[in-house]
Design a protein around this motif. Structure first.
Motif, PDB file in Angstrom:
ATOM      1  N   HIS A 113      41.213  22.514 -24.856  1.00 50.08           N
ATOM      2  CA  HIS A 113      40.962  21.957 -26.191  1.00 50.08           C
ATOM      3  C   HIS A 113      39.523  21.448 -26.291  1.00 50.08           C
ATOM      4  O   HIS A 113      38.833  21.718 -27.286  1.00 50.08           O
ATOM      5  N   ASP A 114      39.072  20.719 -25.282  1.00 50.16           N
ATOM      6  CA  ASP A 114      37.714  20.170 -25.304  1.00 50.16           C
ATOM      7  C   ASP A 114      36.655  21.257 -25.316  1.00 50.16           C
ATOM      8  O   ASP A 114      35.637  21.139 -26.011  1.00 50.16           O
ATOM      9  N   VAL A 117      36.610  22.795 -28.867  1.00 49.55           N
ATOM     10  CA  VAL A 117      36.017  21.858 -29.831  1.00 49.55           C
ATOM     11  C   VAL A 117      34.512  21.738 -29.598  1.00 49.55           C
ATOM     12  O   VAL A 117      33.729  21.742 -30.561  1.00 49.55           O
ATOM     13  N   ASP A 132      36.981  16.932 -34.117  1.00 47.15           N
ATOM     14  CA  ASP A 132      38.193  16.956 -33.291  1.00 47.15           C
ATOM     15  C   ASP A 132      39.378  16.403 -34.075  1.00 47.15           C
ATOM     16  O   ASP A 132      39.257  15.397 -34.762  1.00 47.15           O
TER      17      ASP A 132
END
Length: 134
Positions: A113-114, A117, A132
């Motif tokens: 996810h990071d 993003v 985010d």
């Protein structure tokens, strides 16, 4: 009466052990592709379609050495397209480096996810905290 699917010549059973429609049939690479696609789709929905003009790809490893400004092995790259092509550019995520980085984390999905993003934020020219949805 003998059956046609018996163990011939001691070579084991014939055919697949799993039906290709079952989830266990999918490879790690297929599952990783699904994770990247779901993260990107969720972020696109959160941003109101602002990144729908980006193309997303997943490769196993980077094809070239890191650029001088990249620190270590890159987890992802953005390749801009020329104007008039209908797409802004292509985000390329590298499966093996991301998997290696996620093994060190207690929450591997959060690493994916990071990375998604961070890459989208750099393309949009915004901070990752601003876009985010977590």
């Amino acid at each position: 009466m003998k059956r046609a699917y018996r163990d011939r010549h001691g070579r084991g059973i014939r055919g697949f052990l799993l039906d290709p429609a079952l989830p266990a049939w999918r490879t790690r690479a297929d599952k990783f592709d699904d994770l990247i696609a779901s993260e990107f789709a969720a972020l696109n929905q959160h941003l109101g379609g602002r990144i729908s003009d980006l193309d997303v790809a997943v490769l196993d490893v980077p094809e070239s050495d890191p650029a001088p400004w990249e620190d270590g092995v890159p987890l992802a790259r953005f390749l801009p397209f020329e104007r008039g092509m209908g797409k802004r550019g292509r985000l390329i995520f590298y499966r093996r480096p991301i998997e290696t980085a996620s093994r060190r984390s207690p929450q591997p999905r959060l690493v994916i996810h990071d990375v998604v993003v961070d890459q989208v934020a750099s393309v949009l020219g915004e901070r990752a905290e601003d876009i985010d949805y977590f």
